[in-house]
Design a protein around this motif. Structure first.
Motif, PDB file in Angstrom:
ATOM      1  N   TYR A   5       0.883  -1.173   0.000  1.00  0.00           N
ATOM      2  CA  TYR A   5       0.000   0.000   0.000  1.00  0.00           C
ATOM      3  C   TYR A   5       0.920   1.223   0.000  1.00  0.00           C
ATOM      4  N   GLY A   7       1.962   5.316  -0.703  1.00  0.00           N
ATOM      5  CA  GLY A   7       1.326   6.627  -0.636  1.00  0.00           C
ATOM      6  C   GLY A   7       2.241   7.645  -0.004  1.00  0.00           C
ATOM      7  N   HIS A  16      -6.582   6.327   5.863  1.00  0.00           N
ATOM      8  CA  HIS A  16      -5.496   5.386   5.558  1.00  0.00           C
ATOM      9  C   HIS A  16      -5.553   4.179   6.483  1.00  0.00           C
ATOM     10  N   ILE A  19      -8.035   1.608   5.446  1.00  0.00           N
ATOM     11  CA  ILE A  19      -7.584   0.799   4.300  1.00  0.00           C
ATOM     12  C   ILE A  19      -6.526  -0.210   4.767  1.00  0.00           C
ATOM     13  N   ARG A  86      -4.731   0.360  -3.314  1.00  0.00           N
ATOM     14  CA  ARG A  86      -4.998   1.797  -3.230  1.00  0.00           C
ATOM     15  C   ARG A  86      -6.425   2.000  -2.750  1.00  0.00           C
ATOM     16  N   LEU A  88      -9.981   4.199  -2.855  1.00  0.00           N
ATOM     17  CA  LEU A  88     -10.755   5.102  -3.719  1.00  0.00           C
ATOM     18  C   LEU A  88     -11.803   5.820  -2.888  1.00  0.00           C
ATOM     19  N   ASP A  93     -10.830  10.660  -7.570  1.00  0.00           N
ATOM     20  CA  ASP A  93      -9.649   9.793  -7.434  1.00  0.00           C
ATOM     21  C   ASP A  93      -9.506   8.885  -8.649  1.00  0.00           C
ATOM     22  N   GLU A  97      -6.087   7.279 -10.539  1.00  0.00           N
ATOM     23  CA  GLU A  97      -5.794   5.912 -10.105  1.00  0.00           C
ATOM     24  C   GLU A  97      -5.833   4.921 -11.270  1.00  0.00           C
ATOM     25  N   THR A 119     -13.427   3.561   0.088  1.00  0.00           N
ATOM     26  CA  THR A 119     -13.391   4.161   1.410  1.00  0.00           C
ATOM     27  C   THR A 119     -14.639   3.801   2.230  1.00  0.00           C
ATOM     28  N   TYR A 123     -15.189   7.990   6.303  1.00  0.00           N
ATOM     29  CA  TYR A 123     -13.901   8.623   6.013  1.00  0.00           C
ATOM     30  C   TYR A 123     -13.830   9.165   4.587  1.00  0.00           C
ATOM     31  N   LEU A 126     -12.144  12.489   4.013  1.00  0.00           N
ATOM     32  CA  LEU A 126     -10.841  12.726   4.648  1.00  0.00           C
ATOM     33  C   LEU A 126      -9.671  12.691   3.674  1.00  0.00           C
TER      34      LEU A 126
END
Ligand code: ADP
Length: 160
Positions: A5, A7, A16, A19, A86, A88, A93, A97, A119, A123, A126
């Motif tokens: 993952y 980022g 985050h 995820i 990732r 979304l 996004d 992506e 997501t 969130y 965010l």
């Protein structure tokens, strides 16, 4: 099966973390890797971002924290990882992506594929940049990040 993952995580938010938690339940080993992007001005150094992620995931035994620079597919290959995770949030996004995932698939000749987790609704709004903006103006970021991260952010903005 292993996954990465990647980022900026500048800084890590509850979005985050959500995820990370969900991906760690799907994959045997999840590497969360901070991209060392010299062209992007960051609030936290890569070392600080790694330390935050380590603290936040200390009770997740199959989550590993690392950093990388250069091409994600080279990093994935070197670590024998074939899946990129990732998150979304919104349609905004999606275009970026989609392009990144297809580019990585092409560059790796099909060896590295991308999987998306959508997501959690709570969130969806965010982002690291909105958290920084709220903090810069003295707003309350406690719904967005763990308390120890909020403290570190407020120190950066001299609001501790
Ligand atoms: P980058 O600069 O690579 O986009 P970010 O740290 O902003 O790095 O985001 C890393 C990943 O986490 C991206 O896939 C992003 O879509 C995802 N993400 C960020 N915030 C959320 C959220 N609130 N919910 C779900 N995914 C998120």
């Amino acid at each position: 099966m292993k996954a990465v993952y990647p980022g900026s995580f500048d800084p890590m938010t509850y979005g985050h973390m959500d995820i990370i938690k969900r991906a760690s339940e799907i994959f045997d080993e999840l590497t969360v890797s901070v991209l060392n992007n010299v062209s992007k001005k960051a609030l936290f150094s890569v070392e600080e971002r790694v330390a935050i992620l380590k603290e936040a995931t200390k009770d997740m035994p199959n989550v590993r924290i690392d950093s990388f620079s250069g091409l994600l597919i080279d990093y994935a290959k070197a670590n024998d990882i074939h899946v990129v995770v990732r998150g979304l949030r919104a349609i905004t996004d999606f275009e970026y992506e989609l392009q990144t995932a297809q580019t990585n698939r092409m560059l790796s000749k099909g060896a590295v594929d991308t999987m998306f987790l959508t997501t959690s609704l709570e969130y969806a709004y965010l982002s690291s940049s909105s958290v920084k903006e709220i903090a810069a103006f003295g707003g309350d970021i406690s719904p967005c990040v763990p308390n120890f991260v909020a403290d570190l952010i407020n120190v950066k903005y001299n609001r501790a």
